[in-house]
Motif scaffolding. Structure first.
Motif, short mmCIF file in Angstrom:
data_model
loop_
_atom_site.label_atom_id
_atom_site.label_comp_id
_atom_site.label_asym_id
_atom_site.label_seq_id
_atom_site.Cartn_x
_atom_site.Cartn_y
_atom_site.Cartn_z
N THR A 71 31.17 45.00 43.65
CA THR A 71 32.29 44.98 42.86
C THR A 71 31.79 45.14 41.39
OG1 THR A 71 33.15 43.09 44.48
CG2 THR A 71 33.96 43.36 42.25
N THR A 72 30.82 44.45 41.12
CA THR A 72 30.39 44.92 39.89
C THR A 72 30.10 46.18 39.31
OG1 THR A 72 29.16 42.73 39.93
CG2 THR A 72 28.67 44.17 37.89
N MET A 87 29.15 41.13 45.71
CA MET A 87 29.34 41.18 44.27
C MET A 87 28.82 42.27 43.43
SD MET A 87 28.61 36.96 43.81
CE MET A 87 28.22 37.08 42.13
N ARG A 102 39.72 42.20 35.85
CA ARG A 102 39.09 40.99 36.43
C ARG A 102 40.22 40.00 37.23
NH1 ARG A 102 34.36 37.10 35.46
NH2 ARG A 102 33.18 37.86 37.18
N GLN A 103 41.41 39.98 36.43
CA GLN A 103 42.62 39.22 37.01
C GLN A 103 43.17 40.01 37.84
OE1 GLN A 103 44.79 38.33 33.44
NE2 GLN A 103 43.40 36.45 32.76
N LYS A 104 43.22 41.25 38.03
CA LYS A 104 43.94 41.96 38.95
C LYS A 104 43.17 42.02 40.13
CE LYS A 104 45.30 46.80 39.40
NZ LYS A 104 45.10 47.97 38.52
N THR A 105 41.67 41.93 40.25
CA THR A 105 40.92 42.03 41.30
C THR A 105 41.04 40.52 42.14
OG1 THR A 105 38.99 41.53 40.07
CG2 THR A 105 39.54 43.75 41.07
N THR A 106 40.98 39.50 41.30
CA THR A 106 41.10 38.11 41.91
C THR A 106 42.33 37.97 42.69
OG1 THR A 106 41.67 37.10 39.68
CG2 THR A 106 39.26 37.08 40.11
N ASN A 107 43.56 38.42 41.92
CA ASN A 107 44.71 38.30 42.41
C ASN A 107 45.03 38.93 43.80
OD1 ASN A 107 45.44 36.26 40.61
ND2 ASN A 107 46.31 37.89 39.23
#
Length: 139
Positions: A88-89, A85, A134-139
């Protein structure tokens, strides 16, 4: 022979006086040795007690260390997750810093935004970009 007899009697009386004089210190020395014997008789039991307590303390410490090691092994994946994490952060914050720098350059060159006090658009765009990433990395 008379002189020898008198000398022997004088030496005998001197030894008798010496014995009478040494009776009390010898009695005290006997009592000291008796108390020393009592103390040394108890010593093996005391040493055995100390040894057993030390053994149990070391055993308890060893068990505590085993328990800590088991708990650390259980927590190891959690620490790896926290490290991932953090990585990633760090990547996300570096991309935000890049976006921030480019937006500032555009803001400084664009006098319309400064002139009309529209800097809040910059904040909304940065927030939108963060959510998009963020949405791009979670998908």
């Amino acid at each position: 022979m008379d002189w020898i007899g008198i000398g022997v009697i004088i030496i005998g009386l001197a030894f008798l006086a010496l014995v009478v004089f040494l009776i009390k210190p010898l009695k005290n020395l006997t009592e000291l040795f008796a108390s020393l014997q009592k103390t040394t008789d108890e010593l093996p039991n005391q040493v055995a007690d100390i040894t057993s307590e030390t053994t149990s303390a070391i055993s308890a410490g060893k068990d505590a260390l085993k328990q800590v090691n088991n708990q650390m092994n259980e927590l190891s994946p959690l620490f790896q997750l926290i490290g991932d994490m953090g990585t990633t952060t760090r990547g996300l914050s570096s991309s935000l810093i890049k976006v921030n720098a480019t937006m500032r350059e555009q803001l400084e060159t664009d006098s319309v935004i400064k002139r009309n006090n529209l800097e809040w658009i910059y904040g909304i765009m940065t927030l939108g970009y963060c959510i998009f990433q963020r949405q791009k990395t979670t998908n």
